[in-house]
Design an enzyme around this catalytic site. Structure first.
Site, PDB file in Angstrom:
ATOM      1  N   GLY A 165     107.931 127.274 -29.122  1.00  0.00           N
ATOM      2  CA  GLY A 165     108.522 126.618 -30.297  1.00  0.00           C
ATOM      3  C   GLY A 165     109.712 125.744 -29.929  1.00  0.00           C
ATOM      4  N   ARG A 220     100.904  97.512 -11.915  1.00  0.00           N
ATOM      5  CA  ARG A 220     100.415  98.799 -12.432  1.00  0.00           C
ATOM      6  C   ARG A 220     100.966  99.987 -11.639  1.00  0.00           C
ATOM      7  NH1 ARG A 220      94.636  96.074 -13.826  1.00  0.00           N
ATOM      8  NH2 ARG A 220      95.197  95.569 -15.962  1.00  0.00           N
ATOM      9  N   GLU A 274      98.032  89.485 -27.274  1.00  0.00           N
ATOM     10  CA  GLU A 274      98.081  88.932 -28.631  1.00  0.00           C
ATOM     11  C   GLU A 274      97.345  89.894 -29.557  1.00  0.00           C
ATOM     12  OE1 GLU A 274      96.794  84.861 -28.952  1.00  0.00           O
ATOM     13  OE2 GLU A 274      97.775  84.303 -27.049  1.00  0.00           O
ATOM     14  N   PRO A 275      97.514  89.721 -30.878  1.00  0.00           N
ATOM     15  CA  PRO A 275      96.844  90.652 -31.792  1.00  0.00           C
ATOM     16  C   PRO A 275      95.334  90.763 -31.544  1.00  0.00           C
ATOM     17  CG  PRO A 275      98.460  89.371 -32.981  1.00  0.00           C
ATOM     18  CD  PRO A 275      98.438  88.816 -31.583  1.00  0.00           C
ATOM     19  N   SER A 319      92.854  94.314 -24.434  1.00  0.00           N
ATOM     20  CA  SER A 319      92.079  94.519 -23.202  1.00  0.00           C
ATOM     21  C   SER A 319      91.354  93.235 -22.798  1.00  0.00           C
ATOM     22  CB  SER A 319      91.057  95.650 -23.405  1.00  0.00           C
ATOM     23  OG  SER A 319      91.730  96.872 -23.586  1.00  0.00           O
ATOM     24  N   GLN A 356     104.417 123.353 -24.047  1.00  0.00           N
ATOM     25  CA  GLN A 356     103.799 124.678 -24.249  1.00  0.00           C
ATOM     26  C   GLN A 356     104.596 125.784 -23.550  1.00  0.00           C
ATOM     27  OE1 GLN A 356     101.245 124.800 -26.268  1.00  0.00           O
ATOM     28  NE2 GLN A 356     100.884 127.003 -26.175  1.00  0.00           N
ATOM     29  N   GLU A 386      99.903  97.964 -19.767  1.00  0.00           N
ATOM     30  CA  GLU A 386      99.475  97.337 -18.501  1.00  0.00           C
ATOM     31  C   GLU A 386      98.020  97.675 -18.183  1.00  0.00           C
ATOM     32  OE1 GLU A 386     102.125  96.605 -15.333  1.00  0.00           O
ATOM     33  OE2 GLU A 386     103.875  96.682 -16.643  1.00  0.00           O
ATOM     34  N   ARG A 414     114.266 132.024 -19.628  1.00  0.00           N
ATOM     35  CA  ARG A 414     113.780 132.574 -20.901  1.00  0.00           C
ATOM     36  C   ARG A 414     113.178 133.958 -20.679  1.00  0.00           C
ATOM     37  NH1 ARG A 414     113.762 132.781 -26.418  1.00  0.00           N
ATOM     38  NH2 ARG A 414     111.643 133.019 -27.255  1.00  0.00           N
ATOM     39  N   LEU A 470     101.503  88.296 -22.461  1.00  0.00           N
ATOM     40  CA  LEU A 470     100.060  88.060 -22.321  1.00  0.00           C
ATOM     41  C   LEU A 470      99.327  88.488 -23.591  1.00  0.00           C
ATOM     42  CD1 LEU A 470      97.550  87.416 -20.507  1.00  0.00           C
ATOM     43  CD2 LEU A 470      97.636  89.793 -19.709  1.00  0.00           C
TER      44      LEU A 470
HETATM   45  N1  COS Z   1      92.637  89.146  -9.297  1.00  0.00           N
HETATM   46  C1  COS Z   1      92.376  87.831  -9.275  1.00  0.00           C
HETATM   47  N2  COS Z   1      91.421  87.254 -10.057  1.00  0.00           N
HETATM   48  C2  COS Z   1      90.738  88.050 -10.875  1.00  0.00           C
HETATM   49  C3  COS Z   1      90.962  89.433 -10.954  1.00  0.00           C
HETATM   50  C4  COS Z   1      91.950  89.981 -10.114  1.00  0.00           C
HETATM   51  N3  COS Z   1      92.230  91.268 -10.121  1.00  0.00           N
HETATM   52  N4  COS Z   1      90.139  89.982 -11.875  1.00  0.00           N
HETATM   53  C5  COS Z   1      89.400  88.967 -12.349  1.00  0.00           C
HETATM   54  N5  COS Z   1      89.758  87.799 -11.736  1.00  0.00           N
HETATM   55  C6  COS Z   1      89.183  86.481 -11.954  1.00  0.00           C
HETATM   56  C7  COS Z   1      87.673  86.523 -11.689  1.00  0.00           C
HETATM   57  O1  COS Z   1      87.390  86.283 -10.330  1.00  0.00           O
HETATM   58  C8  COS Z   1      87.155  85.444 -12.592  1.00  0.00           C
HETATM   59  O2  COS Z   1      87.381  84.192 -11.972  1.00  0.00           O
HETATM   60  P1  COS Z   1      86.217  83.071 -11.915  1.00  0.00           P
HETATM   61  O3  COS Z   1      85.879  82.746 -13.339  1.00  0.00           O
HETATM   62  O4  COS Z   1      86.860  81.940 -11.184  1.00  0.00           O
HETATM   63  O5  COS Z   1      85.069  83.702 -11.188  1.00  0.00           O
HETATM   64  C9  COS Z   1      88.085  85.491 -13.805  1.00  0.00           C
HETATM   65  O6  COS Z   1      89.285  86.126 -13.330  1.00  0.00           O
HETATM   66  C10 COS Z   1      87.497  86.303 -14.939  1.00  0.00           C
HETATM   67  O7  COS Z   1      87.157  87.595 -14.418  1.00  0.00           O
HETATM   68  P2  COS Z   1      86.260  88.657 -15.205  1.00  0.00           P
HETATM   69  O8  COS Z   1      84.999  87.989 -15.682  1.00  0.00           O
HETATM   70  O9  COS Z   1      86.168  89.871 -14.362  1.00  0.00           O
HETATM   71  O10 COS Z   1      87.188  88.920 -16.488  1.00  0.00           O
HETATM   72  P3  COS Z   1      86.996  89.878 -17.711  1.00  0.00           P
HETATM   73  O11 COS Z   1      87.193  89.073 -18.939  1.00  0.00           O
HETATM   74  O12 COS Z   1      85.737  90.678 -17.582  1.00  0.00           O
HETATM   75  O13 COS Z   1      88.290  90.806 -17.633  1.00  0.00           O
HETATM   76  C11 COS Z   1      89.559  92.710 -17.035  1.00  0.00           C
HETATM   77  C12 COS Z   1      88.589  91.629 -16.585  1.00  0.00           C
HETATM   78  C13 COS Z   1      88.984  93.569 -18.131  1.00  0.00           C
HETATM   79  C14 COS Z   1      89.828  93.533 -15.789  1.00  0.00           C
HETATM   80  C15 COS Z   1      90.861  92.023 -17.521  1.00  0.00           C
HETATM   81  O14 COS Z   1      90.661  91.334 -18.729  1.00  0.00           O
HETATM   82  C16 COS Z   1      91.998  93.014 -17.727  1.00  0.00           C
HETATM   83  O15 COS Z   1      92.638  93.422 -16.761  1.00  0.00           O
HETATM   84  N6  COS Z   1      92.252  93.393 -18.981  1.00  0.00           N
HETATM   85  C17 COS Z   1      93.398  94.254 -19.304  1.00  0.00           C
HETATM   86  C18 COS Z   1      94.562  93.390 -19.582  1.00  0.00           C
HETATM   87  C19 COS Z   1      95.824  94.157 -19.534  1.00  0.00           C
HETATM   88  O16 COS Z   1      96.121  94.841 -18.578  1.00  0.00           O
HETATM   89  N7  COS Z   1      96.610  93.994 -20.588  1.00  0.00           N
HETATM   90  C20 COS Z   1      97.906  94.553 -20.628  1.00  0.00           C
HETATM   91  C21 COS Z   1      98.831  93.418 -20.741  1.00  0.00           C
HETATM   92  S1  COS Z   1     100.360  93.628 -20.003  1.00  0.00           S
HETATM   93  S2  COS Z   1     101.257  95.050 -21.018  1.00  0.00           S
END
Ligand code: COS
Length: 391
Positions: free
Chosen positions: A346, A241, A125-126, A130, A342, A369, A266, A123
């Protein structure tokens, strides 16, 4: 542990014995050499531990997120890299469980359940961490194929997985609603694994880039429909998560166990350091936090396991519990491992003792995640939603 069925208690004990006999002798070396531990994979395969969370209809044991959490926790108590193998198998297969067709499930899940094939989740990318919807990888439909161009990075299991779930925009103008999810096998023409990262912790696990240069993915490998990708990613992360929370609880327990044993052995000022109240209070806080994190984790898993498969958005309180568990357990792991170093003074700073490795490994649980800042955002948004307040 109170409240767990006998079946899960037995599983927990079996995994503890496996971790102590097969993982413990190798953990320091895996950390030092940063070599992917195929022997861990073999041990997990032999004990059917990749099957735990997957549905029985596709070769799994059907023990849900709670089962997967127990296994991840016990392995991580000895080595977070071993726990991560189970956690990432969940992360990489959940999109198929939640959104896959019957054919896709039959083709991929049994191979992942046996551990013959490792899974991964692409998922990030650079420019899209978040802000997961901001990815630039594109998928364009041409006849019976999608052509993917772009790249993913920070992908756990890069280069060792046989199957990757990859997110790409089929309709870039539509933002989150224009993202789609694809099953990409490692032999896909135009797909390659790029650079692998050198890391502070979880050093035996691979973390790297996935490169797509006109990669041709059959249309039959689209998960759900075009535009479902972001929902698939969120529905997956809502559940997966908990496995990171489990990894964190395991790391914390491992550090606590080691610090406790050390404090009894210790001697300073003529007696074991465990007799000093200052140390006792630290150990008591470490144990209390770890147990609180564990109970929150199990509550979150039990709640999520009540929900069916599928892409329907989880009730606010279910995804909130999952985010809370990840947030609290990872902050706990960081605190407890730092305190364990801690307690050893050491000696804790030296690689001869495992607590410095555990402290380095704990750090990533606050980041991947979804950073803990994102977890707080998820918790706060869901609280406001529950109250009917616009966010
Ligand atoms: N389950 C299902 N759908 C979801 C959802 C969830 N938990 N959270 C959001 N959605 C849906 C929303 O309903 C919305 O849909 P509609 O456009 O049809 O209304 C769409 O997704 C966008 O939602 P939202 O506007 O809330 O998205 P944001 O861009 O504000 O992002 C966060 C929400 C920040 C929570 C999300 O981008 C996120 O989880 N980021 C972290 C990513 C992450 O965990 N990265 C690690 C990668 S794996 S190592």
């Amino acid at each position: 542990m109170t409240g767990l069925p006998a079946e899960l208690l037995a599983l927990r004990q079996a995994v503890r014995e496996l971790a102590e006999s097969r993982i413990a002798p190798r953990a320091a070396e895996v950390d030092r050499t940063a070599q992917f531990p195929w022997d861990y994979v073999e041990a997990l395969r032999q004990h059917d531990l990749f099957r735990v969370g997957l549905p029985e209809a596709y070769g799994g044991l059907g023990l849900g997120l709670l089962g997967a959490a127990l296994v991840t926790e016990e392995l991580s108590r000895i080595d977070a890299v071993a726990g991560l193998l189970v956690a990432v198998q969940e992360l990489g297969t959940l999109p198929i469980v939640l959104a896959g067709s019957e054919e896709q499930k039959k083709e991929f899940l049994p191979r992942c359940a046996s551990g013959e094939c490792l899974a991964a989740f692409g998922l990030t990318e650079p420019e899209a961490g978040s802000d997961a919807a901001a990815g630039r990888t594109r998928a364009v439909r041409r006849g019976d194929e999608y052509v993917l161009d772009g790249m993913k990075h920070f992908v756990t299991n890069a280069g060792v997985a046989g199957v990757y779930v990859v997110f790409a925009h089929t309709d870039p103008a539509a933002g989150a609603r224009g993202m789609s999810a694809f099953i990409v096998t490692s032999d896909t023409p135009g797909f390659a694994v790029g650079r692998l990262q050198h890391k502070m912790g979880i050093r035996g696990s691979t973390t790297g880039e996935l490169l797509f240069d006109g990669a041709r993915v059959p249309r039959s490998r689209l998960l759900g429909r075009e535009g479902d990708g972001f929902r698939i990613a969120m529905a997956t992360l809502d559940r997966s998560r908990t496995t990171i929370a489990a990894q964190a609880v395991g790391i914390a327990q491992g550090a606590l166990d080691y610090a406790l044993a050390y404090a009894r052995e210790r001697r300073q000022f003529g007696r074991p350091i465990a007799e000093f109240e200052g140390l006792q209070f630290m150990l008591a806080d470490m144990a209390t936090r770890t147990e609180a994190a564990r109970q929150l984790l199990y509550a979150a898993c039990a709640r999520l396991d009540e929900e069916g498969e599928g892409l329907a958005r989880l009730p606010a309180e279910a995804s909130r519990l999952s985010a809370m568990a990840k947030l609290f357990a990872s902050d706990t792991a960081m605190q407890v491992t730092t305190d364990a170093v801690q307690v050893l003074g050491g000696y804790g700073y030296m690689v001869e003792h495992p607590v410095e490795r555990m402290m380095r490994d704990a750090k990533i649980t606050q980041i991947y995640e979804g950073t803990n800042q994102i977890q707080r955002l998820v918790v706060a948004r869901s609280l406001l939603e529950t109250l009917g307040v616009a966010r």
